[in-house]
Design a protein around this motif. Structure first.
Motif, short mmCIF file in Angstrom:
data_model
loop_
_atom_site.label_atom_id
_atom_site.label_comp_id
_atom_site.label_asym_id
_atom_site.label_seq_id
_atom_site.Cartn_x
_atom_site.Cartn_y
_atom_site.Cartn_z
N ILE A 120 61.48 4.47 23.58
CA ILE A 120 62.16 5.21 24.65
C ILE A 120 62.70 4.19 25.63
N LEU A 121 64.01 4.21 25.79
CA LEU A 121 64.68 3.31 26.72
C LEU A 121 65.10 4.10 27.95
N VAL A 122 64.85 3.53 29.13
CA VAL A 122 65.36 4.07 30.39
C VAL A 122 66.22 2.97 30.99
N GLU A 123 67.48 3.30 31.27
CA GLU A 123 68.43 2.26 31.68
C GLU A 123 69.55 2.86 32.54
N TYR A 124 70.19 2.01 33.31
CA TYR A 124 71.36 2.44 34.07
C TYR A 124 72.53 2.61 33.11
N ASN A 125 73.29 3.67 33.29
CA ASN A 125 74.36 4.04 32.37
C ASN A 125 75.67 3.34 32.73
N THR A 126 75.65 2.04 32.66
CA THR A 126 76.83 1.22 32.94
C THR A 126 76.71 -0.09 32.18
N ASP A 127 77.84 -0.71 31.95
CA ASP A 127 77.84 -2.02 31.31
C ASP A 127 78.17 -3.13 32.30
N ASN A 130 74.82 -6.22 38.49
CA ASN A 130 74.88 -6.85 39.81
C ASN A 130 73.71 -7.83 39.89
N GLU A 131 73.47 -8.40 41.04
CA GLU A 131 72.41 -9.41 41.13
C GLU A 131 71.01 -8.83 40.90
N TRP A 132 70.79 -7.55 41.13
CA TRP A 132 69.48 -6.93 40.94
C TRP A 132 69.29 -6.36 39.55
N VAL A 133 70.38 -5.93 38.95
CA VAL A 133 70.38 -5.39 37.58
C VAL A 133 71.46 -6.16 36.82
N PRO A 134 71.12 -7.35 36.35
CA PRO A 134 72.17 -8.23 35.84
C PRO A 134 72.82 -7.81 34.53
N HIS A 135 72.08 -7.12 33.64
CA HIS A 135 72.62 -6.83 32.31
C HIS A 135 72.30 -5.39 31.86
N PRO A 136 72.75 -4.38 32.61
CA PRO A 136 72.49 -3.01 32.17
C PRO A 136 73.34 -2.68 30.94
N MET A 137 73.07 -1.53 30.34
CA MET A 137 73.92 -1.10 29.23
C MET A 137 74.04 0.41 29.22
N SER A 138 75.24 0.84 29.05
CA SER A 138 75.53 2.27 28.97
C SER A 138 74.88 2.85 27.72
N TYR A 139 74.78 4.17 27.69
CA TYR A 139 74.20 4.81 26.51
C TYR A 139 74.98 4.46 25.24
N PRO A 140 76.32 4.52 25.23
CA PRO A 140 77.02 4.15 23.99
C PRO A 140 76.73 2.71 23.54
N THR A 141 76.60 1.80 24.48
CA THR A 141 76.26 0.42 24.14
C THR A 141 74.87 0.35 23.54
N TRP A 142 73.90 1.07 24.12
CA TRP A 142 72.55 1.10 23.57
C TRP A 142 72.54 1.71 22.17
N SER A 162 71.72 8.30 40.20
CA SER A 162 71.17 7.13 40.86
C SER A 162 72.15 6.65 41.92
N SER A 163 71.66 6.49 43.12
CA SER A 163 72.53 5.96 44.18
C SER A 163 72.80 4.48 43.95
N PHE A 164 72.01 3.87 43.09
CA PHE A 164 72.11 2.44 42.85
C PHE A 164 73.28 2.11 41.92
N LEU A 165 73.33 2.71 40.73
CA LEU A 165 74.40 2.43 39.77
C LEU A 165 74.92 3.70 39.10
N GLY A 166 74.93 4.80 39.81
CA GLY A 166 75.53 6.04 39.33
C GLY A 166 74.60 6.96 38.57
N GLU A 167 74.03 6.49 37.47
CA GLU A 167 73.17 7.34 36.65
C GLU A 167 72.16 6.46 35.93
N ILE A 168 70.98 7.01 35.78
CA ILE A 168 69.96 6.39 34.95
C ILE A 168 69.69 7.38 33.81
N TYR A 169 69.63 6.89 32.59
CA TYR A 169 69.43 7.77 31.44
C TYR A 169 68.18 7.35 30.67
N SER A 170 67.73 8.26 29.83
CA SER A 170 66.68 7.92 28.88
C SER A 170 67.19 8.27 27.50
#
Length: 179
Positions: A120-127, A130-142, A162-170
């Protein structure tokens, strides 16, 4: 996000009580506690992080909230070899976005799973990080990465604003190996 949000993000990926699980990159344990609620006291949960202070906070939180649960903290770097039993499930919540070269790590993580287990992956839905979340990945990328790493299928099972990067998904990725 609060505890109920964490539980909601994991709920559809946890098949029921019991089993042997790991939370890789657990930090102070927000998702370890959510997992503990879902798997119950018969399960064993290995909470892995390289930060001693975070693990100490997690142990305090576990004693207070889930004293009857078997939650074992392990100081280790999840990007390196882990000496764990075969696992029924793994949670990686907000941890994989600290890894730039994800494929070898995901392949190694898959190797820890039983043949019919799940990640189970929980991640920010963006590719874009930023300096706090350097390498997020969108759901399609995952979904593409999980397929390249040998997972049989992947499904998005939850999302929270998420106010931080728009959306967090699982998402859940199954390790269904032909056997």
């Amino acid at each position: 996000m609060n505890h109920a949000d964490h539980v909601d993000l994991l709920r559809d990926g946890v098949p029921g009580a019991g089993g042997t699980w790991a939370d890789l990159g657990c930090g102070t344990g927000a998702f370890t506690l959510a997992l503990a609620e879902l798997v119950g006291p018969r399960a064993v949960v290995f909470s892995i992080d390289q930060d001693q202070r975070a693990l100490a906070q997690l142990r305090t939180r576990v004693r207070s909230r889930f004293p009857e649960h078997d939650i074992r903290t392990v100081e280790a770097d999840f990007t390196r070899h882990l000496d764990l039993p075969v696992l029924d499930g793994i949670v990686m919540a907000n941890s994989l976005h600290f890894v730039k070269d994800k494929e070898p790590v995901v392949r190694a993580v898959r190797g820890l799973l039983a043949p019919t287990a799940r990640l189970i992956l929980v991640e920010y839905n963006t590719d874009r990080g930023n300096e706090w979340v350097p390498h997020p990945m969108s759901y399609p990328t995952w979904e593409r990465l999980a397929g390249r790493c040998g997972f049989s299928s992947t499904l998005k099972i939850g999302a929270k604003p998420s106010s931080f990067l728009g959306e967090i998904y699982s998402a859940i990725s199954w390790n269904e190996q032909a056997g």
